[in-house]
Design an enzyme around this catalytic site. Structure first.
Site, mmCIF file in Angstrom:
data_model
loop_
_atom_site.group_PDB
_atom_site.id
_atom_site.type_symbol
_atom_site.label_atom_id
_atom_site.label_comp_id
_atom_site.label_asym_id
_atom_site.label_seq_id
_atom_site.Cartn_x
_atom_site.Cartn_y
_atom_site.Cartn_z
ATOM 1 N N GLY A 1 -19.243 20.320 101.316
ATOM 2 C CA GLY A 1 -19.505 20.783 99.961
ATOM 3 C C GLY A 1 -19.756 19.598 99.043
ATOM 4 O O GLY A 1 -19.479 18.444 99.376
ATOM 5 N N CYS A 2 -20.275 19.907 97.850
ATOM 6 C CA CYS A 2 -20.675 18.833 96.939
ATOM 7 C C CYS A 2 -19.470 18.066 96.400
ATOM 8 O O CYS A 2 -19.425 16.836 96.475
ATOM 9 C CB CYS A 2 -21.530 19.385 95.810
ATOM 10 S SG CYS A 2 -20.877 20.858 95.006
ATOM 11 N N TYR A 3 -18.477 18.774 95.879
ATOM 12 C CA TYR A 3 -17.297 18.072 95.357
ATOM 13 C C TYR A 3 -16.585 17.283 96.454
ATOM 14 O O TYR A 3 -16.203 16.124 96.245
ATOM 15 C CB TYR A 3 -16.329 19.062 94.710
ATOM 16 C CG TYR A 3 -16.733 19.596 93.357
ATOM 17 C CD1 TYR A 3 -16.895 18.752 92.268
ATOM 18 C CD2 TYR A 3 -16.921 20.953 93.158
ATOM 19 C CE1 TYR A 3 -17.239 19.250 91.014
ATOM 20 C CE2 TYR A 3 -17.267 21.465 91.903
ATOM 21 C CZ TYR A 3 -17.424 20.605 90.831
ATOM 22 O OH TYR A 3 -17.757 21.100 89.599
#
Lengths: 250, 250, 250, 250
Positions: D61-63
């Site tokens: 995921g991005c975070y």
């Protein structure tokens, strides 16, 4: 509501147009044509005398407000050819309402500029009715929440300089509390959060065009601000009660 | 540089205009009028044949690029009156360069829309020269970094429908790698980060106007992208080397 | 001005700190240390009793306002460890003033988010002084004109739930005209154009942290709004005169 | 797809976590727990050796990408206490996908900054799993389309200066094509449109905290860029094929 004795200020389009014009631009028959005849068009700067005591006020749309304020002084002065006026305008996205639609997603609006409603935007009819003109109106969506700028082009019907054009605007508006005639091109930021309109004009000696620029907050003078202003006049309150000509800056 | 045998692609305005036109719009005498005669105007879609081997290329300005791409097919087809064309355009702030000035501060630009350079923006001369037309050009600043949309209005010189107008554009551009003729109004977001131009047109049966919309990335097709495209042609490289017709979205 | 008998409300930092703290964080000796002793820190919610009749008011900085409002109730209640508090905050660009600098150009700010002033932002001293705490403060620049959000992290000094934390905030602020304790995370948009602060809190059962969120308009409650509020108290006017707890939305 | 012999790179969350952790954070039982055991976590900088020939890749995921890149070097070096790490982050709105929802309307997002997902954002589990840490993660929504900045706070587990911290990052990443260790705080704009991450760190001598900042384009290194990078490694292509460490600026 009218039958119950209430006063109605309608921000919708239903009572702005004659029933037949409404049917033509909105594609459906008008449901209350008799009421249309009693409605007063709520642009205070045009109809200040007719509004006191009105029972049904058709509050103008945002684009027509900015456009009519820009052009009516020239039409009234017989200074502009009423055929073939071009109204090129840009609006913040709040003009499209709160409904959620794909093209109103932040990722679509941000950092983008585009035209929409080519040739047939319904506000054209409202502008043409009030100005007695034929108009090609092209609205654009700008990546901002509020604000509206109209850039209008027409042919002078008599020789005119930029100073003459500004003079016509000053004569029309110097006594108005919410219309400011300015020398430099107005920014939408300058009127954000206010009920003010800022207008300037030029005549181009090279091409002969009259150019008029008009900025409003589409949610202020273009919608609820204007409705309050009209209500103040209808009920005999001070016209500027609850309103400001100074916005939130920056 | 020219004397040293180098090839020059100039993104400045110096070699775009005839010396006398330059003096008229820029207010100073041209310092190298002899060189002007040798410069090729670097709009590849117009001058693809003249560019190979050129020594001095005047890369077009951003507004003229979007405008000439929009209108030249109609001028070439004798389909538009060349007098009194109106070019209403909006640009992101990067068109004003990296210099810091009050009106480019984030707090001034954000959430605001305004016109500037009324009547006398210098890009007018470049558009008029390439199109052989007289033009009233009104640029606007939109609250975004990149992107440029031209909305141009003219009078057809012969009966024409929207389909006819789109046909003229398709004939001119269907073989071009970086000009896309589209049915719906283009958004600047769709071309951001690319060397593409997206163009559509309409003819309004009510008012008779021809309306042409043209979107580019002012830093892509409007500046460095176009310069690379022209350089590719000058040096005989593949025209699209290092360039893309697909931008960064969203 | 003070000697001339005037009342001064100073929006600068000069009288917010003790002279020695000022010298430490600002790197220069204080020029009027004697005056510092007479200055009242103008956070009305903290110093409402001391302000009436004050001659010199040090109006708080924007980041300290949002931070102190968020954390003071917990410090006062002995509910938070005062060592090692983390204050992570984001501000719109108007917090940097109107001066033009490279990093405030629209093209730099738009569509970007970044931290600045790592470890040594001067507002740290003001927060620490008022809260009697040690704080690591990390400000960020958000791509917007107005608005400020503080996200503060600390260790509870006694067992506490999110409900307990909200209760401490309600006890402190339910009688305040400009501080709203809310259940959901506040947005800066909700307070833009107002003098309001919106605050919420949580206690994380997994990691044990107390989390407090505080939103203000950095130009409203964070600057001029707060100065007006303090002036109203100084002069015995109604505290909310000329101010609103409701902003401009959207 | 796996049964059909295809290689799958999954941008969803399904194969990033152990089945029981998935059930805990997502509130539903995992539908294919057996497959989870075969999935490789597709953060190339961590798992470059395990990826070649992988059949199922769980793209991060991005975070978590921004966070793990920021903190893993310190965890690996035993230089940070793994309990009680704070991850405070801001993301552009494209992180929420293309679906239309009220809070993603331009008028809601523009000019606003707010936190969301307090205490229980699902990406927490992914960060904790990969780092072997306990983390309080607070994401914020910034008014921009792309870009993500993680500001992480932890306690050094041994004496360390800012130079030491930067040295740990340089040792981990100087050979990496897409991770740049920088001295100044990174901006999200600098990585927009690229597959790059930019990271810096500080140690605060006053409060003792280690501060690590990490910027990515959430749609680049945080999503599709990273997926392409992982696919390149899986299939034995050049790792940077089709990717750039240089974004679109401004």
């Amino acid at each position: 509501l009218i039958e119950a004795g209430k006063t109605v200020l309608d921000l919708g389009a239903d009572f702005r147009l004659a029933p037949e014009t409404y049917a033509q631009w909105y594609g459906v028959a008008h449901e209350a044509p008799a009421l249309c005849e009693t409605a007063i068009y709520g642009l205070v700067e045009r109809n200040r005398q007719e509004l006191p005591g009105a029972r049904l006020v058709a509050v103008p749309g945002c684009y027509p407000t900015a456009t009519i304020l820009a052009l009516a002084p020239f039409v009234d002065a017989g200074a502009i050819e009423v055929e073939g006026i071009i109204v090129d305008a840009a609006s913040g996205v709040s003009g499209a309402g709160r409904g959620i639609r794909d093209h109103l997603h932040f990722s679509e609006v941000d950092a983008s500029f585009s035209a929409y409603g080519l040739l047939d935007h319904r506000h054209t009819a409202e502008m043409e009715m009030e100005l007695g003109a034929t108009i090609l109106f092209t609205p654009h969506l700008a990546p901002m929440v509020r604000g509206m700028l109209v850039t209008a082009y027409g042919r002078p019907s008599k020789p005119m300089t930029s100073q003459d054009a500004l003079g016509i605007l000053h004569d029309a508006y110097d006594h108005e509390p919410f219309v400011l005639v300015v020398d430099e091109p107005p920014t939408t930021k300058a009127v954000t959060g206010s009920n003010a309109a800022m207008i300037t004009a030029r005549v181009d000696p090279r091409t002969g065009y009259l150019l008029v620029l008009s900025a409003i907050d589409n949610l202020g003078k273009g919608a609820s601000g204007q409705a309050v202003q009209a209500a103040n006049v209808v009920f005999g309150f001070q016209e500027s009660a609850g309103l400001s000509a100074i916005g939130v800056y920056p």
